[in-house]
Design a protein around this motif. Structure first.
Motif, PDB file in Angstrom:
ATOM      1  N   LEU A 203       0.956  -1.126   0.006  1.00 10.64           N
ATOM      2  CA  LEU A 203      -0.016   0.205   0.011  1.00 10.64           C
ATOM      3  C   LEU A 203       0.779   1.149   0.137  1.00 10.64           C
ATOM      4  CD1 LEU A 203      -3.060  -1.162   3.001  1.00 10.64           C
ATOM      5  CD2 LEU A 203      -2.777  -1.356   0.252  1.00 10.64           C
ATOM      6  N   ALA A 204      -0.009   2.046  -0.652  1.00  9.54           N
ATOM      7  CA  ALA A 204       0.692   3.649  -0.640  1.00  9.54           C
ATOM      8  C   ALA A 204       0.326   4.097   0.555  1.00  9.54           C
ATOM      9  CB  ALA A 204       1.082   3.904  -2.152  1.00  9.54           C
ATOM     10  N   PRO A 205       1.129   5.683   0.621  1.00 11.18           N
ATOM     11  CA  PRO A 205      -0.072   6.989   1.529  1.00 11.18           C
ATOM     12  C   PRO A 205      -0.810   6.526   0.988  1.00 11.18           C
ATOM     13  CG  PRO A 205       2.455   7.425   1.682  1.00 11.18           C
ATOM     14  CD  PRO A 205       2.797   5.764   0.350  1.00 11.18           C
ATOM     15  N   LYS A 206      -2.250   7.191   1.764  1.00 15.48           N
ATOM     16  CA  LYS A 206      -3.365   7.576   1.456  1.00 15.48           C
ATOM     17  C   LYS A 206      -4.228   6.706   0.662  1.00 15.48           C
ATOM     18  CE  LYS A 206      -3.031  12.298   1.834  1.00 15.48           C
ATOM     19  NZ  LYS A 206      -1.572  12.281   2.058  1.00 15.48           N
ATOM     20  N   ASP A 207      -3.509   5.598   0.623  1.00 15.31           N
ATOM     21  CA  ASP A 207      -4.153   4.036   0.159  1.00 15.31           C
ATOM     22  C   ASP A 207      -5.427   4.313   0.639  1.00 15.31           C
ATOM     23  OD1 ASP A 207      -3.131   3.975  -2.303  1.00 15.31           O
ATOM     24  OD2 ASP A 207      -1.926   2.224  -1.646  1.00 15.31           O
ATOM     25  N   ALA A 208      -6.578   4.046   0.484  1.00 17.63           N
ATOM     26  CA  ALA A 208      -7.889   3.501   1.412  1.00 17.63           C
ATOM     27  C   ALA A 208      -7.841   1.709   1.291  1.00 17.63           C
ATOM     28  CB  ALA A 208      -9.398   3.790   0.674  1.00 17.63           C
ATOM     29  N   MET A 209      -8.520   1.152   2.837  1.00 22.88           N
ATOM     30  CA  MET A 209      -7.942  -0.004   3.092  1.00 22.88           C
ATOM     31  C   MET A 209     -10.213   0.129   4.121  1.00 22.88           C
ATOM     32  SD  MET A 209      -5.058  -1.625   5.246  1.00 22.88           S
ATOM     33  CE  MET A 209      -5.146  -2.981   6.213  1.00 22.88           C
ATOM     34  N   LEU A 256      -8.160  -2.255  -0.330  1.00 22.93           N
ATOM     35  CA  LEU A 256      -8.062  -3.897   0.116  1.00 22.93           C
ATOM     36  C   LEU A 256      -8.469  -3.810   1.182  1.00 22.93           C
ATOM     37  CD1 LEU A 256      -5.794  -4.200   2.704  1.00 22.93           C
ATOM     38  CD2 LEU A 256      -4.118  -4.985   0.416  1.00 22.93           C
ATOM     39  N   LEU A 257      -9.597  -4.864   1.133  1.00 20.84           N
ATOM     40  CA  LEU A 257     -10.218  -5.694   2.545  1.00 20.84           C
ATOM     41  C   LEU A 257      -9.720  -6.021   3.688  1.00 20.84           C
ATOM     42  CD1 LEU A 257     -13.099  -5.389   3.742  1.00 20.84           C
ATOM     43  CD2 LEU A 257     -13.380  -7.340   2.249  1.00 20.84           C
ATOM     44  N   TYR A 258      -9.470  -5.357   4.613  1.00 24.47           N
ATOM     45  CA  TYR A 258      -8.761  -6.686   5.950  1.00 24.47           C
ATOM     46  C   TYR A 258      -9.851  -6.893   6.894  1.00 24.47           C
ATOM     47  CZ  TYR A 258      -6.622  -7.974  11.080  1.00 24.47           C
ATOM     48  OH  TYR A 258      -6.356  -7.857  11.878  1.00 24.47           O
ATOM     49  N   THR A 259     -10.376  -8.323   7.201  1.00 20.12           N
ATOM     50  CA  THR A 259     -11.404  -8.610   7.841  1.00 20.12           C
ATOM     51  C   THR A 259     -10.583 -10.116   8.729  1.00 20.12           C
ATOM     52  OG1 THR A 259     -13.266  -9.504   7.650  1.00 20.12           O
ATOM     53  CG2 THR A 259     -11.841 -10.244   5.515  1.00 20.12           C
ATOM     54  N   VAL A 260     -11.398  -9.810   9.683  1.00 21.01           N
ATOM     55  CA  VAL A 260     -11.674 -10.893  10.637  1.00 21.01           C
ATOM     56  C   VAL A 260     -12.201 -11.682  11.150  1.00 21.01           C
ATOM     57  CG1 VAL A 260     -10.564 -11.812  12.690  1.00 21.01           C
ATOM     58  CG2 VAL A 260      -9.610  -9.490  12.009  1.00 21.01           C
ATOM     59  N   LEU A 288     -11.135  -6.168  -5.540  1.00 22.31           N
ATOM     60  CA  LEU A 288     -11.362  -5.955  -4.251  1.00 22.31           C
ATOM     61  C   LEU A 288     -10.209  -6.998  -3.306  1.00 22.31           C
ATOM     62  CD1 LEU A 288     -11.505  -3.948  -1.985  1.00 22.31           C
ATOM     63  CD2 LEU A 288     -13.683  -4.427  -1.517  1.00 22.31           C
ATOM     64  N   PRO A 289      -8.743  -6.904  -3.366  1.00 21.75           N
ATOM     65  CA  PRO A 289      -7.841  -8.439  -2.437  1.00 21.75           C
ATOM     66  C   PRO A 289      -8.261  -7.822  -1.105  1.00 21.75           C
ATOM     67  CG  PRO A 289      -6.960  -6.662  -4.157  1.00 21.75           C
ATOM     68  CD  PRO A 289      -8.359  -5.901  -3.578  1.00 21.75           C
ATOM     69  N   ILE A 290      -8.286  -9.301  -0.722  1.00 23.81           N
ATOM     70  CA  ILE A 290      -8.919  -9.746   0.699  1.00 23.81           C
ATOM     71  C   ILE A 290      -7.986  -9.285   1.543  1.00 23.81           C
ATOM     72  CG2 ILE A 290     -10.395 -10.252   3.078  1.00 23.81           C
ATOM     73  CD1 ILE A 290     -12.091 -11.186   0.130  1.00 23.81           C
ATOM     74  N   VAL A 291      -7.738  -9.264   2.894  1.00 27.13           N
ATOM     75  CA  VAL A 291      -6.585  -9.815   3.516  1.00 27.13           C
ATOM     76  C   VAL A 291      -7.194 -10.646   4.990  1.00 27.13           C
ATOM     77  CG1 VAL A 291      -4.587  -9.521   5.275  1.00 27.13           C
ATOM     78  CG2 VAL A 291      -5.384  -8.157   3.518  1.00 27.13           C
ATOM     79  N   GLU A 292      -7.358 -12.056   5.161  1.00 23.16           N
ATOM     80  CA  GLU A 292      -8.058 -12.535   6.015  1.00 23.16           C
ATOM     81  C   GLU A 292      -6.969 -12.743   7.482  1.00 23.16           C
ATOM     82  OE1 GLU A 292      -9.174 -16.446   4.562  1.00 23.16           O
ATOM     83  OE2 GLU A 292     -10.484 -16.478   6.375  1.00 23.16           O
ATOM     84  N   ASP A 293      -7.855 -12.493   8.188  1.00 19.88           N
ATOM     85  CA  ASP A 293      -6.291 -12.914   9.605  1.00 19.88           C
ATOM     86  C   ASP A 293      -7.269 -14.093  10.367  1.00 19.88           C
ATOM     87  OD1 ASP A 293      -6.065 -12.654  12.150  1.00 19.88           O
ATOM     88  OD2 ASP A 293      -6.045 -10.013  11.636  1.00 19.88           O
ATOM     89  N   ASP A 294      -6.568 -14.833  10.786  1.00 22.27           N
ATOM     90  CA  ASP A 294      -7.774 -16.280  10.678  1.00 22.27           C
ATOM     91  C   ASP A 294      -7.017 -16.259  11.609  1.00 22.27           C
ATOM     92  OD1 ASP A 294      -9.842 -18.054  10.694  1.00 22.27           O
ATOM     93  OD2 ASP A 294      -8.693 -18.724   9.259  1.00 22.27           O
ATOM     94  N   VAL A 295      -6.340 -15.366  13.155  1.00 26.85           N
ATOM     95  CA  VAL A 295      -5.758 -16.092  14.075  1.00 26.85           C
ATOM     96  C   VAL A 295      -6.428 -16.795  15.341  1.00 26.85           C
ATOM     97  CG1 VAL A 295      -3.946 -14.420  13.520  1.00 26.85           C
ATOM     98  CG2 VAL A 295      -5.597 -13.898  15.287  1.00 26.85           C
ATOM     99  N   TYR A 296      -7.944 -17.012  15.262  1.00 28.13           N
ATOM    100  CA  TYR A 296      -8.641 -17.104  16.179  1.00 28.13           C
ATOM    101  C   TYR A 296      -9.390 -18.709  15.546  1.00 28.13           C
ATOM    102  CZ  TYR A 296      -8.075 -13.290  19.034  1.00 28.13           C
ATOM    103  OH  TYR A 296      -6.995 -11.572  19.341  1.00 28.13           O
TER     104      TYR A 296
END
Ligand SMILES: Cc1ncc(COP(=O)(O)O)c(C=O)c1O
Length: 481
Positions: A203-209, A256-260, A288-296
């Motif tokens: 990501l670059a500064p000002k990129d929206a998430m 991108l989208l960050y989701t848990v 729309l790329p996704i970052v899936e955080d699955d730590v739980y």
């Protein structure tokens, strides 16, 4: 239509198809072949490259799988503009973002929590980790003793991490429905580092998430320091609001989208299968790329959760993040990211710039832990203990908070998102609780608007402390006007 003025070299150690892959990838990533550019028909292309068609086909298949090119019946092959390929474009200035004064300090409330967690006699009612007595201490000590003499190389390791560990993670992921070769895995020092590398590297500064609201990410100033613009999606009982995602996506182009989706921090929400499918479908339609955080994920208490988004991702749209922190021990600092190889290689390059790789001792211990199959027995015990604690805390809440707050017990993980019925000053409540040796995690840490919420956890304080701490908290709330 592109002609080719280059040929792969037969004396090169890299196979011909790989040279072709890298050549075309470079052309696309550096913008020399912009999206929509048409490639020559395969027969002509093979002729110009002086390779046979089957060699070319392997390279083109891999480029297609990684999203660099697409083929349409009738119009041949064209350069694609998949979201990840664009994000990976090498036009970022790392140094711009490495200046020390670009970093904000932690929120003052978090700084206090980080210090007070180690104060004697403090009851930690909201801590985001498993109590030491629930971690597999004995097994880990034994593993370290057995493993250490077998480590013959304490030098720097490959950029993506210890091959033996990536192999084990690849096997482990299969049991969770994810098909990931060791080459598409990067070992990181905890899931948090994965998130940092993704934000720094892609990501670059000002990129929206897009992020959920409330969100673990909002508790970390680091991401604000990068000047990322967050658009927040309200959390519903079954995960992020798809309606809000669709509405907001119309107005802004987001990186991108960050989701848990599985046992969300801090709400504990679990996204059901049909909503996961709908989310994935929307993101695929809109690139729309996704970052899936699955730590739980592995802390399910009632029934196994639906598969990760990554398990249903046929187009390399999901970057999958997980770690051993919430199950085995955060002190090991072992996590992983899974995604398309060019993205993983970029993140690995960045990690080399950050720390030259995660601790080799931790990596070996994690590899042995997985290889020896110690995990399932430990998880079975841990889940049993967490179920008992969840029950206990549920009873304490019924006894002391039925007039004061509302809550829902989660079906996994260890957080309860407690909504106070009457607004209070959270800083004052935090201070008053500290004076009584009770440490709270106010909701505002995860979302400024959550000033009527507290994050509770049943994973850290001892059962007796949990009951005592909750009773003290109820007493403080009852005394407020
Ligand atoms: C959703 C989420 N992601 C990542 C992390 C960080 O985990 P790790 O210790 O693996 O860096 C946490 C820790 O609280 C978390 O809640």
């Amino acid at each position: 239509m592109l002609t080719m003025d280059w040929q792969p070299c037969r004396g090169n150690a890299l196979p011909l198809y790989r040279q072709i892959y890298l050549y075309i990838q470079n052309k696309i990533e550096t913008g020399q072949w912009p999206s929509g550019t048409r490639l020559l028909p395969q027969r002509q292309l093979a002729g110009q490259l002086k390779v046979n068609r089957s060699t070319l086909a392997i390279a083109l298949d891999e480029l297609t799988a990684d999203g660099y090119i697409k083929s349409r019946r009738g119009s041949g092959m064209t350069v694609s503009s998949p979201a990840w390929a664009k994000l990976a474009s090498a036009s970022r200035s790392w140094n711009q973002r490495l200046t020390a004064d670009a970093y904000l300090s932690n929120q003052p409330m978090i700084q206090k929590i980080n210090t007070l967690e180690f104060a004697p006699d403090m009851i930690r009612l909201g801590t985001g980790e498993i109590a030491p007595e629930l971690l597999p201490q004995t097994e880990l000590q034994q593993l370290i003793a057995e493993t250490a003499p077998k480590i013959h190389n304490f030098g720097y390791q490959e950029p993506q991490g210890l091959p033996a560990l990536r192999q084990q993670i690849s096997r482990h992921l299969k049991t969770r429905g994810i098909d990931a070769a060791p080459g598409s895995i990067l070992i990181v020092s905890g899931a948090l580092q994965a998130l940092q590398l993704i934000c720094f590297g892609l990501l670059a500064p000002k990129d929206a998430m897009f992020i959920e609201r409330p969100s673990y990410l909002l508790s970390l100033q680091l991401f604000r320091s990068l000047q990322l613009r967050f658009s927040t999606l309200p959390m519903e009982a079954d995960g992020l609001s798809l309606t809000s995602l669709a509405e907001q996506h119309k107005r802004h182009r987001h990186a991108l989208l960050y989701t848990v989706p599985t046992f969300h921090n801090p709400t504990g929400a679990l996204m059901p299968l049909n909503k996961r499918q709908a989310l994935l479908h929307f993101c695929q339609e809109n690139q729309l790329p996704i970052v899936e955080d699955d730590v739980y994920r592995d802390l399910w208490l009632d029934q196994e959760p639906p598969p990760p988004l990554k398990a249903m991702d046929a187009n390399g749209l999901v970057l999958y993040v997980n770690s051993l922190s919430k199950t085995i021990g955060p002190g090991l600092r072992i996590g992983w990211v899974v995604g398309p190889e060019p993205i993983i290689q970029r993140l690995a390059d960045l990690k080399m710039q950050h720390d030259y790789g995660s601790s080799i001792l931790s990596q070996w211990v994690a590899a042995e832990w997985l290889r020896q199959g110690l995990e399932e027995a430990h998880l079975t015990r841990l889940r049993q203990e967490l179920r008992q604690r969840r029950l206990l805390v549920g009873q304490c809440l019924e006894n002391h908070f039925s007039q004061l707050a509302d809550w829902r017990l989660p079906s996994g993980g260890f957080y309860i998102w407690l909504k106070l019925r009457t607004p209070v000053s959270l800083p004052q409540l935090f201070k008053a609780a500290c004076q009584k040796h009770v440490l709270l995690n106010p909701g505002t840490i995860y979302d400024q608007q959550s000033s009527q919420y507290l994050r509770l956890s049943y994973a850290y304080a001892k059962p007796e402390e949990l009951c005592r701490g909750l009773k003290i908290l109820a007493g403080l709330l009852e005394r407020r006007p």
